[in-house]
Design an enzyme around this catalytic site. Sequence first.
Site, mmCIF file in Angstrom:
data_model
loop_
_atom_site.group_PDB
_atom_site.id
_atom_site.type_symbol
_atom_site.label_atom_id
_atom_site.label_comp_id
_atom_site.label_asym_id
_atom_site.label_seq_id
_atom_site.Cartn_x
_atom_site.Cartn_y
_atom_site.Cartn_z
ATOM 1 N N LYS A 245 46.065 43.052 44.345
ATOM 2 C CA LYS A 245 44.829 43.887 44.715
ATOM 3 C C LYS A 245 45.291 45.395 44.663
ATOM 4 O O LYS A 245 44.330 46.215 44.583
ATOM 5 C CB LYS A 245 44.228 43.494 46.041
ATOM 6 C CG LYS A 245 43.490 42.019 45.620
ATOM 7 C CD LYS A 245 42.742 41.611 47.086
ATOM 8 C CE LYS A 245 42.083 40.312 46.699
ATOM 9 N NZ LYS A 245 42.840 39.099 46.535
HETATM 10 C C1 LIG Z 1 42.701 37.851 46.078
HETATM 11 C C2 LIG Z 1 43.711 37.139 45.394
HETATM 12 C C3 LIG Z 1 43.417 36.270 44.482
HETATM 13 C C4 LIG Z 1 42.225 35.804 43.960
HETATM 14 O O1 LIG Z 1 41.763 36.804 42.827
HETATM 15 P P1 LIG Z 1 40.158 36.947 42.386
HETATM 16 O O2 LIG Z 1 39.921 38.143 41.897
HETATM 17 O O3 LIG Z 1 39.236 36.787 43.886
HETATM 18 O O4 LIG Z 1 39.959 35.861 41.810
HETATM 19 C C5 LIG Z 1 44.782 35.362 44.136
HETATM 20 N N1 LIG Z 1 45.928 35.672 44.575
HETATM 21 C C6 LIG Z 1 46.212 36.365 45.540
HETATM 22 C C7 LIG Z 1 47.358 36.480 45.911
HETATM 23 C C8 LIG Z 1 45.195 37.375 45.805
HETATM 24 O O5 LIG Z 1 45.237 38.282 46.980
#
Ligand SMILES: *Cc1c(COP(=O)(O)O)cnc(C)c1O
Length: 472
Positions: free
Chosen positions: A112
């Site tokens: 993120k």
């Molecule tokens: C948020 C997150 C996901 C999922 O991503 P999306 O965009 O919500 O599908 C997967 N792995 C980690 C480590 C995350 O923080």
Amino acid sequence: MNYISTRGQVEPKGFIDTVLMGLGEDGGLMVPEQIPAVSAETLDRWKTLPFRELFIEIFSLYANDEIPQEDLKQLVDASYATFRDPEVTPVRKLNDSLYILELFHGPTFAFKDVALQFMGEFYSYVSKTRGEIIHILGATSGDTGAAAIQGVRGKEGIKICILHPHGKVSKVQELQMTTVNDENVLNLSVHGNFDDCQRIIKELFSDLEFKSKHHLRAINSINFVRILAQTVYYFYAYFQAEKQMGDDSKKINVSVPSGNFGNIFSGFLAKKMGLPINKLIIATNENNILERFVTTGEYQPGEFRKTHSPSMDIQVASNFERYLYYLLDEDAFEVSKYMQQLADGRKIVVEGELLQRVQSELHALGATNEQNLQLIGKYRSETGYLLDPHTACGVAASEAFTEEGEVTVSFATAHPAKFDEAIRLLDITQEFPVEIAELIAKDQYQTVIDNDKAEVTRQLEAFFAGGKVSQA
Ligand SMILES: *Cc1c(COP(=O)(O)O)cnc(C)c1O
């Protein structure tokens, strides 16, 4: 380029206004009026670009001329200066059919950061150039809040308040959020679960008077700027894998650990722009609404399961509506009908040709907790590489769908140190990166409150007016 809503009831908006709006005012999600097509010549030129330059090229196709190139360059440089790897998102080869795209080199060790570091710079820029007041409010089950706080801390013109469920996020996630003591950051730790936090936020955002009075902005993954920033590493990963393979006879798949469908939607967008990704593979854990949709055509929230990959413990994938919009040939009226069914507590069902189309566009697999741990152990002993539990879901799906003549780039969405609770179950002792090890000794700043909207409102009003009520 203008942006419209998947439900068709928002006047077309420019790029910056779209980002500021977040969720469409009609409850839909914002999408570009037309997805820009990238020619084979352009793809060829992009192949050799470093991540930052590729970012600028892709972004420029979507942002009209709302941000001058020189400014954009500065924003991108500042956003990715915080990453520990010079390549930003490097690709590592694990074996002849499996490559790993490491998305965890940002400040909070999860993918993120790639979008939220940029979003922090972007909001700060908009605040400066347009005089907009930006007050970010969000709820988190861990990763989003940590990444958003790191993206915004210390920046002029922006304040951020994040609600998290008290004692219910991983230790590292909690420390990443609460050891930040900048004036413009408020952590509210709520006695309740993630859904309670989310419900309070939703109510505050739907109070349009409160929202506009306090200049509330969202950071959730439905924001188009997050989708766009993530699109960049699909291109980058594809080019790097191609280069490392040394021949272009093999088809390239991507496998993406998924929760809210945000990351994988960025891949769908990249493919629609013209990047010749072979299979788009959705990897989930036991919360497998997306897997069930792809295999049966039924989209219906199931029972919540707590897993080793908590950032994917999601029942309703909020970006799914964007995929539905393209599946239904951009028919906003149809999308509204389907989404109303879901809101009424019924399921969405696609059948026949539509289902065939889903299955030609997407592959999906949900790994069980047990498979997940097993894979982490297997890769650790066979290759020495330590997968975090989210990444392991991606690798499980890669193994299931990679055929002869294909390679899969599987996304590492978090660093294993962030989810040591699961790694320890395997009796694996890992060395923590210094940035994480150092967190333990730091003071924590958070305001612990009851699960009560009125209390959150009081805290916010004081914070936005100039100070924090109390920090303990
Ligand atoms: C948020 C997150 C996901 C999922 O991503 P999306 O965009 O919500 O599908 C997967 N792995 C980690 C480590 C995350 O923080």
